[in-house]
Write an enzyme that holds these catalytic residues in place. Structure first.
Site, mmCIF file in Angstrom:
data_model
loop_
_atom_site.group_PDB
_atom_site.id
_atom_site.type_symbol
_atom_site.label_atom_id
_atom_site.label_comp_id
_atom_site.label_asym_id
_atom_site.label_seq_id
_atom_site.Cartn_x
_atom_site.Cartn_y
_atom_site.Cartn_z
ATOM 1 N N GLY A 157 0.843 -1.197 0.000
ATOM 2 C CA GLY A 157 0.000 0.000 0.000
ATOM 3 C C GLY A 157 0.872 1.237 0.000
ATOM 4 O O GLY A 157 2.098 1.162 0.149
ATOM 5 N N SER B 8 6.089 -1.806 -2.068
ATOM 6 C CA SER B 8 6.146 -2.727 -3.225
ATOM 7 C C SER B 8 5.158 -2.295 -4.305
ATOM 8 O O SER B 8 4.154 -2.945 -4.528
ATOM 9 C CB SER B 8 5.915 -4.180 -2.781
ATOM 10 O OG SER B 8 4.805 -4.333 -1.937
#
EC number: 2.7.1.25
Length: 199
Positions: A34, A108
């Site tokens: 996130g 990520s």
């Protein structure tokens, strides 16, 4: 990346299933993804605390903490972000092989990188948890003052500002952190682990 033919994998005498049996639970990677400020680290640590109280062996790998040591040589360009996630994926795999629950809190931002990590694990041992939060809420929170620096041009390649975030298309779980408390979100994750028979 090609492997050196002179380096041969040495099989372990104690298998993952043996370690899981000793621990009394299965092992898997919980991959929290996130935007910065979405609450990934806080949520991962809340789940870790609940697992600890349940007698389950677990550990949190946090993005900032990893960059203080293992990945201190990496910046935030695209190629560095890819290598950052590759290394974390390999470390997470080792933890799962040791029979522990590993919780990773990393932005990520790229789907391809997250898919690359998922491919390292047998089916059912990697759970992608999307900590979903609108950009404007993350900016309002801005616990580290990073969005302000990015808006001022002091930080380049910042996810959500001048570098993209590719939201998961089919995550195993979505926690909307602007609508769900940390406690409730952690409870949802624990229930999912129980439903899947991991713990």
């Amino acid at each position: 990346m090609t492997h050196n033919p002179n380096i041969v994998w040495h099989p372990a005498a104690i298998k993952k299933s043996d370690r899981q049996s000793l621990n009394g639970h299965k092992s898997c990677a919980l991959w929290f993804t996130g935007l910065s400020g979405s609450g990934k680290s806080v949520l991962a640590n809340a789940v870790d605390e609940k697992l600890y109280r349940m007698g389950i062996r677990s550990y949190v790998l946090d993005g900032d903490n990893i960059r203080h040591g293992l990945n201190q040589d990496l910046g935030f360009r695209t190629e560095d972000r890819i290598e950052n996630i590759r290394r974390i994926g390999e470390v997470a795999k080792l933890f799962v092989d040791s029979g522990q629950m590993i919780l990773t809190a990393f932005i990520s931002p790229f789907r391809e990188d997250r898919d690359m990590v998922r491919a390292l694990f047998p089916n059912g041992e990697f759970l992608e948890i999307y900590v979903k939060c609108p950009l404007q809420i993350c900016e309002q929170r801005d616990p580290k003052g990073l969005y302000k620096k990015a808006r001022n041009g002091d930080i380049k390649h910042f996810t959500g500002i001048d570098s993209p975030y590719e939201a998961p298309l089919s995550p195993d779980l979505i926690i909307e952190s602007d609508q769900t408390s940390i406690t409730d979100g952690a409870d949802l994750i624990i229930k999912e682990l129980q439903r899947k028979g991991i713990i």
